[in-house]
Motif scaffolding. Structure first.
Motif, PDB file in Angstrom:
ATOM      1  N   TYR A 209       0.819  -1.211   0.000  1.00 23.00           N
ATOM      2  CA  TYR A 209       0.000   0.000   0.000  1.00 23.00           C
ATOM      3  C   TYR A 209       0.853   1.262   0.000  1.00 23.00           C
ATOM      4  O   TYR A 209       0.384   2.342  -0.355  1.00 23.00           O
ATOM      5  CB  TYR A 209      -0.931  -0.002   1.224  1.00 23.00           C
ATOM      6  N   HIS A 234      -0.245  -4.326  -9.110  1.00 22.45           N
ATOM      7  CA  HIS A 234      -1.568  -3.699  -9.173  1.00 22.45           C
ATOM      8  C   HIS A 234      -1.588  -2.695 -10.316  1.00 22.45           C
ATOM      9  O   HIS A 234      -0.544  -2.186 -10.729  1.00 22.45           O
ATOM     10  CB  HIS A 234      -1.895  -2.988  -7.851  1.00 22.45           C
ATOM     11  N   MET A 236      -1.534   0.531 -12.419  1.00 20.52           N
ATOM     12  CA  MET A 236      -0.898   1.814 -12.138  1.00 20.52           C
ATOM     13  C   MET A 236      -1.924   2.937 -12.087  1.00 20.52           C
ATOM     14  O   MET A 236      -2.962   2.872 -12.744  1.00 20.52           O
ATOM     15  CB  MET A 236       0.145   2.120 -13.223  1.00 20.52           C
ATOM     16  N   THR A 237      -1.598   3.966 -11.332  1.00 18.07           N
ATOM     17  CA  THR A 237      -2.439   5.150 -11.298  1.00 18.07           C
ATOM     18  C   THR A 237      -2.287   5.917 -12.605  1.00 18.07           C
ATOM     19  O   THR A 237      -1.345   5.692 -13.372  1.00 18.07           O
ATOM     20  CB  THR A 237      -2.063   6.053 -10.122  1.00 18.07           C
ATOM     21  N   GLU A 238      -3.194   6.828 -12.859  1.00 15.14           N
ATOM     22  CA  GLU A 238      -3.100   7.649 -14.073  1.00 15.14           C
ATOM     23  C   GLU A 238      -1.806   8.469 -14.076  1.00 15.14           C
ATOM     24  O   GLU A 238      -1.195   8.669 -15.124  1.00 15.14           O
ATOM     25  CB  GLU A 238      -4.318   8.574 -14.172  1.00 15.14           C
ATOM     26  N   GLU A 239      -1.414   8.921 -12.897  1.00 12.02           N
ATOM     27  CA  GLU A 239      -0.170   9.699 -12.796  1.00 12.02           C
ATOM     28  C   GLU A 239       1.026   8.845 -13.171  1.00 12.02           C
ATOM     29  O   GLU A 239       1.927   9.294 -13.892  1.00 12.02           O
ATOM     30  CB  GLU A 239      -0.019  10.235 -11.374  1.00 12.02           C
ATOM     31  N   LYS A 240       1.035   7.599 -12.689  1.00 10.64           N
ATOM     32  CA  LYS A 240       2.147   6.706 -12.995  1.00 10.64           C
ATOM     33  C   LYS A 240       2.161   6.348 -14.477  1.00 10.64           C
ATOM     34  O   LYS A 240       3.236   6.300 -15.107  1.00 10.64           O
ATOM     35  CB  LYS A 240       2.027   5.438 -12.147  1.00 10.64           C
ATOM     36  N   LYS A 241       0.996   6.113 -15.069  1.00  8.94           N
ATOM     37  CA  LYS A 241       0.933   5.793 -16.491  1.00  8.94           C
ATOM     38  C   LYS A 241       1.433   6.968 -17.336  1.00  8.94           C
ATOM     39  O   LYS A 241       2.126   6.770 -18.334  1.00  8.94           O
ATOM     40  CB  LYS A 241      -0.489   5.399 -16.874  1.00  8.94           C
ATOM     41  N   ASP A 255      -2.291  -1.327 -18.086  1.00  9.44           N
ATOM     42  CA  ASP A 255      -2.147  -0.611 -16.819  1.00  9.44           C
ATOM     43  C   ASP A 255      -1.287  -1.330 -15.790  1.00  9.44           C
ATOM     44  O   ASP A 255      -1.084  -0.820 -14.686  1.00  9.44           O
ATOM     45  CB  ASP A 255      -3.528  -0.295 -16.220  1.00  9.44           C
ATOM     46  N   SER A 256      -0.737  -2.503 -16.128  1.00  9.61           N
ATOM     47  CA  SER A 256       0.137  -3.192 -15.183  1.00  9.61           C
ATOM     48  C   SER A 256       1.359  -3.821 -15.849  1.00  9.61           C
ATOM     49  O   SER A 256       2.118  -4.534 -15.193  1.00  9.61           O
ATOM     50  CB  SER A 256      -0.640  -4.280 -14.421  1.00  9.61           C
TER      51      SER A 256
END
Length: 293
Positions: A209, A234, A236-241, A255-256
Motif C-alpha cells: 500500500y 496492481h 498503475m495510477t493515471e499519474e504513474k501511467k 495498466d500493469s
C-alpha cells in the motif's frame, strides 16, 4: 650527438608503447564485447574522453599518423616492425567487428507477441519465486549467452553476489540466505526457460500500500542495454501511467505491464516502433516525444 640519440630512442619507445597500447585495447574490446552493439557502446565513453581531452588525443593522433607515414617504405627492420604493428591493429579492428555477432533487433511488437504467448508462464514464474523467497528477500539472476551476467541475493539490506554457479557449496550457502533450496533454484531456471526470459529481478513487497510491487523479467540484450518486461502487482495510477508514457525508452502495454529498454548508453535505448505501437493501442502520442493517454 648523445642527446640526439637519446631523444630518438625515447621517441621510439613511446611510439612502440603507444601502438602496442592500441593493440591491447582492441583485444580487450573484442574479449569484453558480446556483439557489435556492445562494442560501439564500450567505445562511446572512450570517444567522449578523447574529445574532452583533445589536447592530449590530438598529440597522440599526430604521433600515430606520423609513425605510419614514416614507416613507408619499410626500408629498415625497425620500420618494418612499426608498419607490421599498424597493419595488425587495422586487421584486428576489422576482424573483431566481423566476428562479433549482430544483435537481434527488438521492438515493442516483438515483445507484445512474446508476452501474449508466455504471459501465463511469466506470472507463474513470479508467483513461484515470491512464494519461495523469505520475507524481505529478493533475487537478481541475469544470463547472457548461457553465462551468468549477474547473480545477487538481497536480504534485509545485505547483499550476496556470486558469479560462478558451478561452485555448488557456495551457491547453496548463498541461496540459503534467501530461504531457497537447490531444488527450488533449479525449478526457477526451468520456469525462466518456459517463460522465454533470460533474467529476473524479483522480490517480496511487504508494504504494497506504500509502494506498488513490481517484477522485472529480462527478455533480450542489445549491447549493454536490456529489453525487459516490468510487471506491476496492481494497476498503475493515471499519474504513474503518464510518467511511463513520457519516457521514450518505455512502452506502456496496459495498466500493469511496461516494456522497457534499460541500459547505460542513451543513444542505443528505446523502441523504434514506439510511437506507432502506442497509437495503435489507443494512446495519444505527442510530437515532443512525451505522450498522454
Amino acid at each position: 650527438m648523445r642527446t640526439r640519440a637519446l631523444l630518438r630512442y625515447s621517441y621510439r619507445v613511446i611510439e612502440i608503447l603507444l601502438i602496442l597500447s592500441i593493440t591491447a585495447g582492441l583485444i580487450a574490446l573484442g574479449l569484453q564485447s558480446h556483439d557489435k552493439a556492445e562494442m560501439v557502446g564500450l567505445l562511446s565513453p572512450v570517444i567522449v574522453a578523447l574529445a574532452w581531452m583533445w589536447f592530449i588525443s590530438l598529440l597522440l593522433l599526430i604521433i600515430i599518423t606520423a609513425s605510419f607515414i614514416r614507416s613507408i617504405p619499410p626500408s629498415t627492420s625497425y620500420k618494418k616492425t612499426i608498419l607490421s604493428l599498424h597493419i595488425l591493429n587495422v586487421v584486428l579492428w576489422f576482424l573483431i567487428y566481423y566476428l562479433l555477432p549482430k544483435p537481434a533487433p527488438c521492438d515493442a511488437a516483438l515483445m507484445e507477441n512474446h508476452f501474449k504467448t508466455h504471459q501465463d508462464n511469466m506470472y507463474d514464474l513470479v508467483r513461484y519465486v515470491r512464494s519461495s523467497l523469505n520475507d524481505t528477500c529478493s533475487i537478481v539472476l541475469l544470463y547472457r549467452n548461457d553465462d551468468v551476467q549477474e547473480f545477487t541475493i538481497r536480504n534485509r539490506g545485505e547483499c550476496e553476489e556470486l558469479t560462478d554457479l558451478d561452485d555448488k557449496r557456495e551457491l547453496e550457502t548463498v541461496l540459503q540466505t534467501a530461504g531457497l533450496s537447490m531444488q527450488e533454484f533449479s525449478v526457477i531456471k526451468e520456469k525462466m526457460h518456459k517463460a522465454g526470459v533470460i533474467g529476473i529481478e524479483i522480490g517480496k513487497n511487504l508494504f504494497p500500500y506504500l509502494e506498488p510491487g513490481k517484477s522485472v523479467l529480462l527478455f533480450r540484450w542489445h549491447g549493454v542495454n536490456r529489453y525487459q518486461f516490468t510487471l506491476y502487482d496492481h494497476p498503475m495510477t493515471e499519474e504513474k501511467k503518464h510518467e511511463v508514457l513520457s519516457l521514450f525508452q518505455h512502452v506502456l502495454y496496459n495498466d500493469s505491464v511496461v516494456f522497457e529498454s534499460f541500459g547505460g548508453y542513451p543513444g542505443m535505448r528505446g523502441f523504434p516502433d514506439r510511437d506507432h505501437f502506442l497509437a495503435n493501442h489507443g494512446f495519444k502520442v505527442e510530437t515532443s516525444g512525451a505522450a498522454g493517454q
